[in-house]
Design a protein around this motif. Structure first.
Motif, PDB file in Angstrom:
ATOM      1  N   VAL A  33       5.139  56.062 100.166  1.00 31.87           N
ATOM      2  CA  VAL A  33       4.574  55.404  98.981  1.00 31.87           C
ATOM      3  C   VAL A  33       4.288  53.934  99.282  1.00 31.87           C
ATOM      4  CG1 VAL A  33       4.962  54.798  96.563  1.00 31.87           C
ATOM      5  CG2 VAL A  33       5.850  56.954  97.456  1.00 31.87           C
ATOM      6  N   ARG A  34       3.116  53.497  98.923  1.00 32.05           N
ATOM      7  CA  ARG A  34       2.770  52.062  98.990  1.00 32.05           C
ATOM      8  C   ARG A  34       2.865  51.524  97.567  1.00 32.05           C
ATOM      9  NH1 ARG A  34       1.363  47.216  98.208  1.00 32.05           N
ATOM     10  NH2 ARG A  34      -0.250  46.160  99.454  1.00 32.05           N
ATOM     11  N   VAL A  35       3.871  50.713  97.328  1.00 36.33           N
ATOM     12  CA  VAL A  35       4.098  50.165  95.996  1.00 36.33           C
ATOM     13  C   VAL A  35       3.398  48.813  95.870  1.00 36.33           C
ATOM     14  CG1 VAL A  35       5.817  49.416  94.307  1.00 36.33           C
ATOM     15  CG2 VAL A  35       6.320  51.335  95.843  1.00 36.33           C
ATOM     16  N   ILE A  36       2.596  48.665  94.833  1.00 38.16           N
ATOM     17  CA  ILE A  36       1.970  47.375  94.519  1.00 38.16           C
ATOM     18  C   ILE A  36       2.855  46.705  93.473  1.00 38.16           C
ATOM     19  CG2 ILE A  36      -0.100  46.191  93.742  1.00 38.16           C
ATOM     20  CD1 ILE A  36      -1.686  48.711  94.411  1.00 38.16           C
ATOM     21  N   GLU A  37       3.611  45.707  93.906  1.00 41.24           N
ATOM     22  CA  GLU A  37       4.580  45.082  93.017  1.00 41.24           C
ATOM     23  C   GLU A  37       3.908  44.120  92.034  1.00 41.24           C
ATOM     24  OE1 GLU A  37       7.442  46.166  92.813  1.00 41.24           O
ATOM     25  OE2 GLU A  37       8.175  46.852  94.777  1.00 41.24           O
TER      26      GLU A  37
END
Length: 218
Positions: free
Chosen positions: A179-183
């Motif tokens: 998962v690539r989380v965009i914070e």
């Protein structure tokens, strides 16, 4: 260059989740008027600006006209859940099973403040050469925003395993994939905020959204 841009657009599939029961609203959210447009039309327009093709995930009988009356090259057929009655995870699963693209934007119909710029930002992040994640998803102070995220087809396997096990929480299925989380700080730097992900679930939510008062968001 034009060929590359066309190829990029075609690889971007859009799936609008519109199969919810809208029980808390008391009326079908997809057809609610918001700023002179139904939530359904609003979402289709925004998604159509950044996706090579847009498909509604919902009742084919209810939404048939949207699959036939619009530009056939842009708006695909309406598809139904393969696991009916199992919530949004089933909608994501159905979308990915029917997808022919590598990057698949999934958006809930009840998010009126999602903009084409935000969706383009999600796609750009998913397309980054260093990002090989199966899911690219924003996260705000309220948690993951999985109904405004980009999925690769491989997530269908994780979704199906969860659905067959009776586990319908989307976030929980993330544990088995990359998962690539965009914070939140990254979202803010790009000009977006938690308000962009506001859900209109109840009449109170609708009034809050129309009045610009988001304190009552649920």
């Amino acid at each position: 260059m034009l060929f590359h841009m066309a190829q990029t657009e075609l690889s971007r599939m859009g799936f609008l989740l519109a199969g919810g029961k809208s029980s808390r609203m008391g009326a079908d959210k997809a057809f609610l008027d918001f700023g002179g447009q139904t939530l359904l039309d609003r979402a289709l327009t925004v998604m159509g600006a950044v996706c090579g093709k847009v498909t509604i995930v919902g009742d084919p009988g209810k939404f048939a006209e949207y699959g036939s009356s619009r530009d056939a090259a842009k708006y695909g057929s309406v598809v139904a859940d393969i696991f009916p009655g199992c919530g949004p995870l089933a909608g994501i699963h159905a979308a990915l099973v029917h997808s022919t693209g590598e990057l698949n934007l999934v958006l809930a119909v009840d998010m009126p403040f999602v903009s084409r710029e935000l969706l383009a930002f999600l796609f750009a992040t998913a397309e980054d050469a260093d990002n090989h994640a199966i899911v690219t998803v924003p996260r705000t102070s309220k948690g993951f925003q999985p109904l405004c995220a980009v999925y690769r087809p491989d997530f269908a396997v994780a979704a199906e395993l969860a659905l067959r096990a009776g586990k319908y929480k989307i976030d929980a299925a993330f544990s088995s994939v990359s998962v690539r989380v965009i914070e939140e700080d990254e979202l803010a730097a790009a000009g977006f905020s938690e308000q962009n992900f506001f859900n209109v679930n109840t009449p109170q939510d609708r009034r809050a959204a129309e009045g610009g008062d988001f304190d009552s968001s649920s």
